[in-house]
Design an enzyme around this catalytic site. Structure first.
Site, PDB file in Angstrom:
ATOM      1  N   ARG A  40      -3.975 -23.597 -54.140  1.00 42.95           N
ATOM      2  CA  ARG A  40      -3.042 -24.722 -54.075  1.00 42.95           C
ATOM      3  C   ARG A  40      -2.659 -25.193 -55.487  1.00 42.95           C
ATOM      4  NH1 ARG A  40      -6.163 -28.709 -50.219  1.00 42.95           N
ATOM      5  NH2 ARG A  40      -4.407 -30.081 -50.788  1.00 42.95           N
ATOM      6  N   ALA A  93      35.157 -28.657 -44.963  1.00 42.80           N
ATOM      7  CA  ALA A  93      35.339 -29.686 -43.937  1.00 42.80           C
ATOM      8  C   ALA A  93      34.978 -29.217 -42.535  1.00 42.80           C
ATOM      9  CB  ALA A  93      36.785 -30.182 -43.949  1.00 42.80           C
ATOM     10  N   HIS A 149     -16.219 -15.871 -51.165  1.00 44.70           N
ATOM     11  CA  HIS A 149     -15.906 -16.017 -49.747  1.00 44.70           C
ATOM     12  C   HIS A 149     -16.258 -17.395 -49.200  1.00 44.70           C
ATOM     13  CE1 HIS A 149     -19.264 -12.896 -50.238  1.00 44.70           C
ATOM     14  NE2 HIS A 149     -19.817 -14.075 -50.425  1.00 44.70           N
ATOM     15  N   ASN A 195     -21.374 -18.064 -60.426  1.00 44.87           N
ATOM     16  CA  ASN A 195     -21.325 -17.491 -59.085  1.00 44.87           C
ATOM     17  C   ASN A 195     -21.342 -18.626 -58.071  1.00 44.87           C
ATOM     18  OD1 ASN A 195     -21.666 -14.875 -57.343  1.00 44.87           O
ATOM     19  ND2 ASN A 195     -23.075 -16.383 -56.476  1.00 44.87           N
ATOM     20  N   LYS A 241      -8.031 -26.101 -54.994  1.00 43.82           N
ATOM     21  CA  LYS A 241      -6.999 -27.102 -55.260  1.00 43.82           C
ATOM     22  C   LYS A 241      -7.355 -27.835 -56.544  1.00 43.82           C
ATOM     23  CE  LYS A 241      -7.088 -31.194 -54.190  1.00 43.82           C
ATOM     24  NZ  LYS A 241      -7.291 -32.506 -54.913  1.00 43.82           N
ATOM     25  N   ASP A 250      31.740 -21.612 -47.270  1.00 43.28           N
ATOM     26  CA  ASP A 250      30.903 -20.781 -46.402  1.00 43.28           C
ATOM     27  C   ASP A 250      30.985 -19.301 -46.771  1.00 43.28           C
ATOM     28  OD1 ASP A 250      33.459 -20.254 -45.589  1.00 43.28           O
ATOM     29  OD2 ASP A 250      33.091 -20.516 -43.440  1.00 43.28           O
TER      30      ASP A 250
END
Length: 455
Positions: free
Chosen positions: A330, A10, A360, A374, A348, A101
């Protein structure tokens, strides 16, 4: 043997200077109260009652979906008053009382307290600490029996020298709580109803007081401000790091390593500094993770190298593959065996085939790339038309020259070669060479413009 649990949550936590309740501050990416609830859930209690107060809606939202009863303490009149609010919701059985806590309390310590406390006993968890400032002291008589708990604000000079402190964690049958709680008086400096007064009532009623201690001091440490929160974060992370190292993993500096979820590790892995683990991550054997990497909800198989400053999220990196440095993988990627996602490459929702390389400066989105391909520097799979995403398919052994754009949807056949600087808008048959760029011209009569100079 049944068990009810009361978690006191509380408090406002003014020293946090926050717009959310103290128990919703985070440690290792989980709220403080979630840590506590997770520990008590392993005890399989019949019910868990959380006493809320300040911003109760936020606390209830954070624990949504768990089998918890929430009780609102409208006025914060102390711990005894808080437990009194929970009393009608408890079953006729032992009750474990603790705070929201105190995030590092272990199930083992709580289980020991519950198991060693009989139905007609009062169980108290105490601890010996070097610096007891601000904590309630355990006062014992000349025979060593606990007689009372004195809060720091109410303690005299002699009592303040005591090193044994009250953790605020108790185990007591509901029948005893029903008798004692209404008898608590607010005759203290704070004018609050202290739960600690039940010690005095237990002595008066000749109730045996069962005292147990935590395995580690850090388990009973509470959080009142952000400095304490940061300290406990490091304790948690150090403890996690030591467990991981015991499984056969080398960590360059345990003080610069964070697990904010769950990490499953193989043997002989190496983890460099400033690595952050989020969600559920699995590492195989002989994995090397370079400095400053972030791994989230991913599987890293044997002999993989994740070079420095790379991110892997929601994907699988197969055996012997290399990622980075400065790479971003991703969600929904599958980097096959021996493949390379090199520096400044972003992928992604892409399958990169066995032995294929994008070394690269490349973006691979919504792509399916075969084996031994490649992908040259600066290649972009243009997958988005402003409304929908489209797929690029590249066959085995294809060669995509540098600075090429593949406008999806498009298929590049097996063994095809795309000349550097090409923009591909149509499918390319297998084993074809395709070049799509302006013809080079030489103009020997051309003169460069000259800037006018001040006369």
């Amino acid at each position: 043997m049944g068990l009810s649990v009361v978690i006191l949550a509380a408090g406002k936590g003014s020293r946090m200077n926050s717009n959310k309740p103290k128990v919703l501050q985070t440690l290792a990416a989980k709220t403080l109260i979630e840590h506590v609830v997770s520990s008590v859930e392993k005890l399989n209690p019949d019910n868990i009652v959380v006493v809320t107060g300040h911003l109760k809606e936020q606390v209830e939202d954070a624990l949504q979906g768990r089998n918890i009863t929430f009780v609102y303490q409208q006025q914060q009149l102390g711990t005894g008053h808080a437990v009194l609010q929970a009393l009608p919701y408890l079953k006729e059985q032992k009750v474990l009382i603790l705070y929201g806590d105190v995030p590092l309390i272990s199930t083992e310590v709580l289980e020991n307290l519950v198991d060693t406390t009989n139905d007609d006993d009062l169980g108290v968890l105490t601890a010996f600490v070097e610096n007891p400032q601000g904590l309630g002291r355990i006062v014992r008589d000349k025979f060593g029996a606990v007689t009372e708990i004195v809060e720091e604000k109410d303690a005299n000079d002699i009592q303040r020298q005591i090193k044994e402190i009250n953790t605020g964690i108790y185990c007591v049958h509901k029948n005893l709580l029903q008798k004692w709680l209404p008898e608590i008086k607010a005759n203290n400096v704070q004018k609050e109803y202290y739960l600690t007064d039940i010690i005095t009532f237990a002595k008066a009623d000749h109730v045996s007081i069962n005292v147990t201690h935590p395995i580690n001091e850090f388990e009973i440490l509470g959080v009142n401000d952000r400095t304490q929160l940061a300290s406990l974060e490091r304790v948690w992370q150090r403890n996690v790091a030591e467990k991981i190292m015991a499984k056969g993993v080398s960590i360059a500096d345990p003080n610069r390593f964070d697990v904010r979820g769950n990490l499953d590790v193989g043997k002989d892995c190496w983890i460099d500094i400033n690595v952050i683990i989020k969600g559920n991550v699995k590492l195989g054997n002989n994995v090397v993770i370079g400095a400053n990497c972030i791994l989230k909800n991913c599987i890293i198989e044997d002999n993989v190298r994740i070079k420095s400053n790379s991110m892997v999220d929601g994907s699988i990196i197969r055996e012997g593959a290399i990622v980075g440095p400065f790479a971003r993988v991703r969600p929904e990627c599958d980097v096959k065996e021996g493949a390379v996602i090199g520096n400044f490459v972003e992928a992604k929702k892409t399958i990169l085939g066995k032995g294929s390389k994008a070394s690269h400066l490349t973006y691979l989105g919504d792509s399916e790339i075969g084996a031994n391909c490649n992908i040259g520097a600066g290649v972009i799979t243009c997958n988005y038309d402003g409304v929908n995403k489209h797929k690029t398919v590249i066959g085995d052994y294809a060669f995509i020259g540098s600075d090429s754009q593949l406008i999806a949807p498009v298929n590049i056949g097996q063994g095809a070669t795309v000349g550097a600087g090409s923009t591909i808008v149509k499918d390319v048959p297998a084993d074809n060479l395709v070049i799509s760029r302006a013809r080079q011209r030489h103009i020997d009569t051309w003169q460069r413009s000259v800037k006018k100079t001040d006369k």
